[in-house]
Design a protein around this motif. Structure first.
Motif, PDB file in Angstrom:
ATOM      1  N   VAL A 259      10.978  21.090 -14.741  1.00  0.00           N
ATOM      2  CA  VAL A 259       9.573  20.885 -15.080  1.00  0.00           C
ATOM      3  C   VAL A 259       8.789  20.546 -13.817  1.00  0.00           C
ATOM      4  N   THR A 261       6.241  18.759 -12.141  1.00  0.00           N
ATOM      5  CA  THR A 261       5.423  17.569 -12.419  1.00  0.00           C
ATOM      6  C   THR A 261       4.512  17.230 -11.246  1.00  0.00           C
ATOM      7  N   ARG A 267      -0.369  17.045 -17.720  1.00  0.00           N
ATOM      8  CA  ARG A 267       0.693  16.503 -18.573  1.00  0.00           C
ATOM      9  C   ARG A 267       0.598  17.012 -20.005  1.00  0.00           C
ATOM     10  N   CYS A 293      12.767  16.849 -13.832  1.00  0.00           N
ATOM     11  CA  CYS A 293      11.387  16.829 -13.342  1.00  0.00           C
ATOM     12  C   CYS A 293      11.403  17.023 -11.823  1.00  0.00           C
ATOM     13  N   ASP A 295       8.649  17.477  -8.365  1.00  0.00           N
ATOM     14  CA  ASP A 295       7.388  17.736  -7.664  1.00  0.00           C
ATOM     15  C   ASP A 295       7.754  18.286  -6.290  1.00  0.00           C
ATOM     16  N   LEU A 312       8.060  12.241 -18.089  1.00  0.00           N
ATOM     17  CA  LEU A 312       7.589  13.114 -17.022  1.00  0.00           C
ATOM     18  C   LEU A 312       7.304  12.287 -15.780  1.00  0.00           C
TER      19      LEU A 312
END
Length: 376
Positions: A259, A261, A267, A293, A295, A312
């Motif tokens: 995911v 994030t 969100r 998650c 980034d 998240l």
């Protein structure tokens, strides 16, 4: 459509292409904006039949353009515009093996050519195949498994390479909608084009239906990877008690969800997509979801029973490559992202499905892509 004669222009490929495009626009004025969006690229090694890549480049060979009558060139331009507007490049993703690819090329030609009428000799059409008109390529692909295709019929094929990307995904979407609106405003047009315009302007199939189909395909591929294991001795070992033989086992596919994030993805959007994915996986018989998650770094994996249990974490920059590394042991990897990220240079081992939010970015060529529709 009848391929009527047209004045022959000079031998220059650019002039003959321009004449063919004018001929095609006169035959199908509702496709004129799409025809004039094509970019001709001249290559010495380009195949015949004027194949087009997904960026709306038409690949021309000077020899083919010189030796082909203008009306026939125009017919092939209409044919290629049909492939592009109906998204056949993206829809071909599940048909990647060589035999499946040929079957898809034939099926996609059948979907288009029943709306073009009479064409050059040897082209694929439902009538030539003995199949009903008005079906989608996916249905023709199923029916082609049941018949023998006559040897004289050949699919138009695809360019062996892709030209520079002249049109963005957003520009392609806007063009398709403009053509659909033009078709809807006219009367008496071929049924296939009218149905396409209706579906384009008022889509009935949600994105999760395509996601479900791709996930089921990935699970089926992973489940087919059988191997020998000594954890379950073979029954044949009973005949020779002193020898332990391994048995064939079919492992349960492991699914990982990466995911995005980073700050560029909302969100609410992620939570909604996870909820839809939750339903897809449960329907496929997988009660657990393993979520990573990511980034600019991969956060610890979360193994949960329901999407609402996912925390998240993240919110920094975007680089999903650590997430791919963390999920490298999975059989099926599902990525939720807007696509604004560096991608791994090499194709990962898992079967990868990328759910893209928005229209700005594309998935890498080795992934199956699903464009997530935002709620109206």
């Amino acid at each position: 459509m009848t391929l009527t004669a047209a004045p022959e222009p000079s031998e220059r490929p650019a002039d003959r292409f321009a004449a063919a495009r004018l001929w095609a626009a006169g035959r199908a004025p509702y496709l004129a904006s799409a025809l004039f969006a094509l970019t001709p690229l001249v290559y010495d090694t380009a195949p015949p039949r004027l194949p087009a890549d997904e960026y709306w480049n038409v690949h021309l060979s000077p020899e083919t353009v010189r030796d082909t009558p203008v009306p026939e060139l125009g017919w092939w331009l209409l044919h290629q515009v049909g492939h592009l507007l109906r998204g056949h490049h993206a829809r071909a993703e599940p048909y990647r093996e060589p035999e499946e690819r040929l079957r898809w090329d034939r099926a996609a030609d059948a979907e288009i050519n029943d709306d073009l009428g009479a064409g050059p000799d040897g082209v694929i059409s439902p009538d030539a195949l003995g199949l009903p008109d008005g079906l989608l390529a996916e249905r023709y692909a199923e029916l082609l498994d049941l018949i023998d295709v006559p040897q004289e019929l050949t699919a138009c094929g695809r360019p062996p390479f892709t030209g520079p990307g002249m049109m963005t995904a957003l520009e392609r979407e806007l063009l398709a909608r403009a053509v659909a609106a033009e078709i809807e405003a006219r009367g008496g047009l071929p049924g296939g084009w009218r149905r396409w315009a209706e579906a384009r302007l008022r889509p009935e199939v949600d994105w999760w239906a395509r996601l479900a189909a791709l996930v089921r395909r990935g699970l089926a591929e992973a489940a087919g990877r059988v191997d020998y294991s000594y954890r379950r001795p073979s029954r044949r070992a009973a005949a020779a008690p002193s020898i332990v033989l391994p048995a064939l086992v079919r492992p349960s596919p492991r699914i990982a969800v990466v995911v995005d994030t980073s700050g560029s993805v909302g969100r609410t959007t992620l939570e909604r997509a996870l909820g839809e994915l939750d339903g897809v996986l449960r329907a496929a018989g997988h009660p657990w979801i393993e979520v990573i998650c990511c980034d600019a770094e991969a956060h610890p994996a979360q193994r949960v029973r329901a999407a609402h249990q996912v925390q998240l974490t993240g919110g920094g920059g975007t680089d999903l490559r650590p997430g791919f590394d963390a999920a490298a042991g999975a059989d099926v990897m599902i990525v939720l992202t807007d696509g604004d990220t560096p991608w791994p240079e090499r194709r990962p081992r898992p079967y990868v499905v990328v759910c893209l939010f928005g229209d700005r970015w594309e998935a890498p060529p080795w992934a199956r892509a699903v464009r997530v529709q935002e709620p109206a």
